[in-house]
Design an enzyme around this catalytic site. Structure first.
Site, mmCIF file in Angstrom:
data_model
loop_
_atom_site.group_PDB
_atom_site.id
_atom_site.type_symbol
_atom_site.label_atom_id
_atom_site.label_comp_id
_atom_site.label_asym_id
_atom_site.label_seq_id
_atom_site.Cartn_x
_atom_site.Cartn_y
_atom_site.Cartn_z
ATOM 1 N N GLU A 61 -23.998 23.035 67.823
ATOM 2 C CA GLU A 61 -24.622 23.573 66.607
ATOM 3 C C GLU A 61 -23.695 24.538 65.878
ATOM 4 O O GLU A 61 -23.637 24.544 64.644
ATOM 5 C CB GLU A 61 -25.945 24.277 66.936
ATOM 6 C CG GLU A 61 -27.064 23.339 67.356
ATOM 7 C CD GLU A 61 -26.939 22.863 68.794
ATOM 8 O OE1 GLU A 61 -26.212 23.503 69.588
ATOM 9 O OE2 GLU A 61 -27.564 21.837 69.136
ATOM 10 N N HIS B 63 -39.359 22.850 71.103
ATOM 11 C CA HIS B 63 -39.353 21.966 69.924
ATOM 12 C C HIS B 63 -40.493 22.379 69.005
ATOM 13 O O HIS B 63 -41.081 21.556 68.335
ATOM 14 C CB HIS B 63 -39.491 20.496 70.321
ATOM 15 C CG HIS B 63 -38.358 20.009 71.178
ATOM 16 N ND1 HIS B 63 -38.299 20.240 72.519
ATOM 17 C CD2 HIS B 63 -37.219 19.338 70.852
ATOM 18 C CE1 HIS B 63 -37.179 19.710 73.009
ATOM 19 N NE2 HIS B 63 -36.504 19.164 72.022
#
Ligand SMILES: Cc1ncc(C[n+]2csc(CCOP(=O)(O)OP(=O)(O)O)c2C)c(N)n1
Lengths: 336, 351
Positions: free
Chosen positions: B53, B121
Site C-alpha cells: 500500500e 474489512h
C-alpha cells in the site's frame, strides 16, 4: 603543466577526467562546503532554527549533479533527494542564496517560502522532488516518476538517494520491489549514502548485511559499493551507472561510503569531526600533486566563495519573513 | 440502472478517454480480476500493483509529479492506515513547497460496514481522511453521484480521496447515468466481465456524457422543516428511509447528502439548520473525534441562537473493530432503528 590523468579506480578502463571538469568539480565542492559552513554559522548565531546538510558528501553529490540531465518533465532526470544534497543542487545550477533564505525562513525562500528546514529543497523546473523530513519516503515515490519516464521513452532517469539507517524503513524495500519487477523494470538509480550512522546509532546497531548494496542482489539489480569520498571514483562510477540506467532502462544500485563531517545535524552540535576523511582535503591534495591546481588557486576559490556567500547572508538577513496570514496559501494548486 | 461499481467503472472509462487519466492501479485492479469489487473491469490503463500500500500511494505521487494522472486503489480502507505518512505528504506537498509542486491524483478505497466484513474489512476512513489537510474528500451515496464525483476528482489538480461505501457498491440507482442504456441487462452485457476465461473479453462502453458533481456541494435529498439530518455514504439512504417513515408521525425531516467532506457545503447545512433549528449528524466512523463532531461544533458555535435543541451525533461505537457476528456488526454502527430513534427524540425535544 602536463595534462592531468586523474582516475582513482581501474585506471585502464576509464578515460581520464579533463582538467576543465576537475576544476569545475573542485569549484562546486568548495562552494557547497562554504555554503554549509555558513549555514551552520547562521544557525549558531541564531539566524535559523535548525541545520542539517551535507558537508562530507560533496565529492559524491557534485558528481551526481554534474551528471544529471537537467530540465523539467519526464525527458529529463528526476531527483528524489534527501536533506544532505546542497552540493547536488549547486551542481544543477542553484545559487547558494536560496539555501541561505531557507535557513533564515524568509518569504523569499525559493524552496518552501519559509516553511521548511534547511536542505529541504524543491525545484519543479529542475525535476527536484521536494525533500521531506520523514526518512525514506522518497524511495516509495521515485518508482512513480520512473514509470512515467519509461513510458515516455527517451533517456531520462529517476535518481533516489537516502541514508543508510533509513534503509530499515519499508519504503526502501518498496523501492527495490517496484523497480525490479521482471514485468516492468524501471529506469531508476537507487542510491544509499552510507555514513555509518543514523543520528547516534551506528550501523552495527542498525543492520546486519555486509554491504547495503547486497540487498539489491536479491532483486537481481546490478549494484556496487563505492568510495563516496573520492571525487574521481564517484564521477566515474556514477557516469557508468547512469549510462546503464539510461540505455538499459533498468535499475542500478549504488552504495556510496561517505563521511559525516559535522555530525548528524544541529541536534548533535554541528561541530567538525576530525577523525573522518574529508573528501575536499583529499581531492585537493590530489589536484595539487598532479598539477591541476596550485594551493594558492584553491585557497583563492575558497576565499572568493567565503566572501560571496557572506555577502549573500547579509542580504538575506534583511529580508522579510512570511506573514502569518499566508498559512492558507498554496494548500491547493488552484490557489496560486 | 447502473449500480455504484458499474458507475465507478464508467466514470473511469470516461476519465481515461477524456480527462487524461493515465494509470488506474492497485492490488488486483488490472486484468483478469478488475478489482475485488469489479470497479475496474475492462478499462485500458489498469495494472496490478505489488501488494504494497505504501508503494501504491508513493507510486501515485511519483506518477502525478511526472505529469501522469493516476487513480490508485487501496483494496480496502482497512489497509490504508499503513500509508498515513505518505497521505500526509501528498496532502502537504503543494503547501510545503509554497506552490511549486502539486499532485493531481485520486485515491479510491472502499470503506465501512455492511458486508459482514469482520474486523479488517469494515473500517471507516472518513474521519481519518479529514485529519489530512491538502486533500479533497468525497463519498457518494448513489451511483449517479459516484459517477459525477469521480469525474470531478479526475479533473482536480490536487489529491482527492474517493471513499466508496462498500455496502452500496451493488445497489442500483434511481437516476440514470447520462449515456447509460435503458436496459440494465444490456449494460451488464456490455461492461461486466464474464465469469471464467476473460482473455478475449473487451468492454463495450456506452456513449457516456460529461457529468460532474462539483466537489464541495451537498444535495438536499429530502426537504423538510422539522429537523436537519446531515449524512453521507452508507448511512445516507438509511436517513432518507427513516425520514420517510417518520413523516407519518408528523416529523418533517430535511435530509442532506453531504457528498464532499472536504471542502464541505457549510452554506447548505447552515441554511437548513436556520430553518429547522435542529441538527442530527449521522455517519458510521467511530464516534470519538468523528467528523460529525466537527460539524456539531461548528453548528453550536455559529448557529447556537437558531437552535431549538442540542445537536446530536449518531456514529459508530468507539470499539477497535467490527465483529463478524451479525449482532456485533449491528451493535457497532448505526442501523435504521438507531437513526429513526435519534430523529424522533430530536424532533420531540423541547427547549
Ligand atoms: C521516518 C523518520 N523517523 C525518524 C526521523 C528522525 N531522524 C532524522 S535523521 C535520522 C537518521 C537518519 O540516518 P540515515 O538514514 O543514515 O541518514 P543520514 O542522516 O545519516 O544521512 C532520524 C532517525 C525522521 N526524520 N523520519
Amino acid at each position: 603543466m602536463s595534462r592531468p590523468r586523474l582516475i582513482n579506480r581501474d585506471e585502464a578502463s576509464s578515460p581520464p577526467i579533463e582538467r576543465e571538469l576537475l576544476v569545475r568539480m573542485h569549484d562546486l565542492m568548495i562552494k557547497a562546503r562554504v555554503l554549509e559552513e555558513r549555514l551552520i554559522q547562521m544557525y549558531k548565531q541564531g539566524h535559523g532554527y535548525f541545520w542539517i546538510g551535507g558537508p562530507g558528501e560533496e565529492a559524491f553529490n557534485v558528481s551526481l549533479g554534474l551528471l544529471m540531465k537537467k530540465g523539467q518533465g519526464p525527458a529529463f532526470d528526476y531527483l528524489h533527494a534527501h536533506y544532505r544534497q546542497s552540493a547536488t543542487l549547486l551542481a544543477l545550477g542553484e545559487e547558494p542564496i536560496g539555501a541561505l533564505r531557507q535557513m533564515k525562513n524568509t518569504a523569499s525562500d525559493p524552496y518552501s517560502g519559509g516553511r521548511n528546514f534547511a536542505g529541504h529543497f524543491s525545484a519543479k523546473r529542475l525535476n527536484v522532488a521536494p525533500v521531506t523530513s520523514p526518512i525514506e519516503v522518497q524511495y516509495a515515490i521515485a518508482p512513480g516518476t520512473a514509470m512515467v519516464q519509461k513510458r515516455h521513452g527517451g533517456d531520462g532517469i529517476t535518481i533516489v538517494t537516502g541514508g543508510d539507517a533509513g534503509t530499515a524503513e519499508g519504503d526502501f524495500a518498496s523501492c527495490l520491489v517496484w523497480s525490479s519487477r521482471p514485468a516492468n523494470p524501471l529506469p531508476i538509480l537507487i542510491i544509499v549514502t552510507n555514513n555509518k550512522w543514523g543520528i547516534s546509532t551506528c550501523s552495527d546497531g542498525q543492520h546486519g548485511e555486509t554491504r547495503i548494496s547486497d540487498r539489491a542482489k536479491a532483486f537481481n539489480i546490478k549494484s556496487k559499493t563505492i568510495d563516496g569520498n573520492d571525487a574521481l571514483t564517484c564521477y566515474a562510477e556514477l557516469k557508468e551507472a547512469m549510462e546503464y540506467v539510461r540505455t538499459e532502462r533498468k535499475p542500478y544500485f549504488i552504495e556510496a561510503m561517505v563521511s559525516r563531517l559535522y555530525g548528524h545535524s544541529s541536534a548533535s552540535g554541528a561541530n567538525y569531526v576530525t577523525e573522518e576523511v574529508d573528501c575536499i582535503k583529499q581531492f585537493e591534495a590530489r589536484l595539487e600533486k598532479d598539477g591541476v591546481l596550485t594551493r594558492q588557486q584553491m585557497d583563492d576559490v575558497r576565499a572568493k566563495y567565503t566572501e560571496e556567500i557572506a555577502a549573500a547572508a547579509r542580504t538575506v538577513r534583511d529580508e522579510p519573513q512570511p506573514s502569518g496570514d499566508s498559512i492558507y496559501n498554496h494548500i491547493y494548486a488552484e490557489k496560486r | 440502472m447502473a449500480n455504484m461499481a458499474q458507475a465507478i467503472r464508467m466514470a473511469l472509462h470516461y476519465a481515461e478517454e477524456n480527462l487524461g487519466v493515465t494509470d488506474i492501479f492497485g492490488e488486483d485492479v488490472g486484468a483478469p480480476l478488475g478489482g475485488v469489487f469489479t470497479a475496474t473491469q475492462g478499462l485500458k490503463t489498469t495494472w496490478n500493483a505489488p501488494l504494497d500500500e505504501r508503494g501504491i500511494i508513493g507510486a501515485a505521487m511519483g506518477i502525478a509529479m511526472a505529469g501522469g494522472r493516476p487513480v490508485a486503489e487501496i483494496q480496502f480502507a482497512d489497509y490504508i492506515f499503513n500509508t498515513i505518512d505518505l497521505l500526509k505528504l501528498a496532502g502537504n506537498t503543494c503547501w510545503s513547497t509554497n506552490g511549486d509542486w502539486n499532485l493531481p491524483m485520486v485515491v479510491r478505497t472502499p470503506v465501512g460496514s455492511g458486508i459482514r466484513g469482520s474486523i479488517y474489512h469494515s473500517h471507516s476512513f472518513d474521519a481519518g481522511a479529514t485529519r489530512i489537510p491538502g486533500w479533497k474528500i468525497v463519498m457518494p451515496s448513489n451511483p449517479l453521484d459516484a459517477y459525477g464525483l469521480l469525474i470531478s476528482a479526475c479533473q482536480e489538480l490536487d489529491p482527492v480521496m474517493y471513499l466508496e461505501p462498500k455496502a452500496l457498491l451493488r445497489v442500483k440507482g434511481d437516476e440514470r447515468i447520462p449515456g447509460e442504456p435503458e436496459d440494465d441487462r444490456a449494460l451488464s452485457k456490455m461492461i461486466d466481465a464474464p465469469l471464467g476465461d476473460r482473455s478475449a473479453w473487451k468492454a463495450q462502453w456506452p456513449q457516456l456524457e460529461a457529468y460532474a458533481v462539483p466537489i464541495g456541494k451537498g444535495k438536499i435529498v429530502r426537504e423538510g422543516r422539522g429537523l436537519t439530518v446531515v449524512s453521507y455514504g452508507r448511512t445516507l439512504p438509511l436517513c432518507v428511509k427513516a425520514a420517510q417513515a417518520l413523516a407519518e408521525e408528523g416529523v418533517d425531516a430535511e435530509v442532506i447528502d453531504l457528498r464532499s467532506l472536504w471542502p464541505y457545503d457549510w452554506e447548505m447545512i447552515k441554511a437548513s439548520v436556520q430553518k429547522t433549528g435542529r441538527a442530527l449528524f449521522v455517519n458510521e466512523d467511530t464516534e470519538v473525534t468523528n467528523f460529525g463532531e466537527h460539524l456539531m461544533r461548528r453548528t453550536v458555535e455559529e448557529l447556537f441562537y437558531h437552535l431549538l435543541a442540542a445537536p446530536k451525533l449518531v456514529a459508530g461505537k468507539h470499539v477497535p473493530g467490527i465483529g463478524l457476528a451479525d449482532a456485533l456488526e449491528m451493535a457497532s454502527v448505526p442501523q435504521l432503528a438507531d437513526i429513526t430513534q435519534a430523529m424522533r427524540t430530536l424532533a420531540a425535544e423541547q427547549p
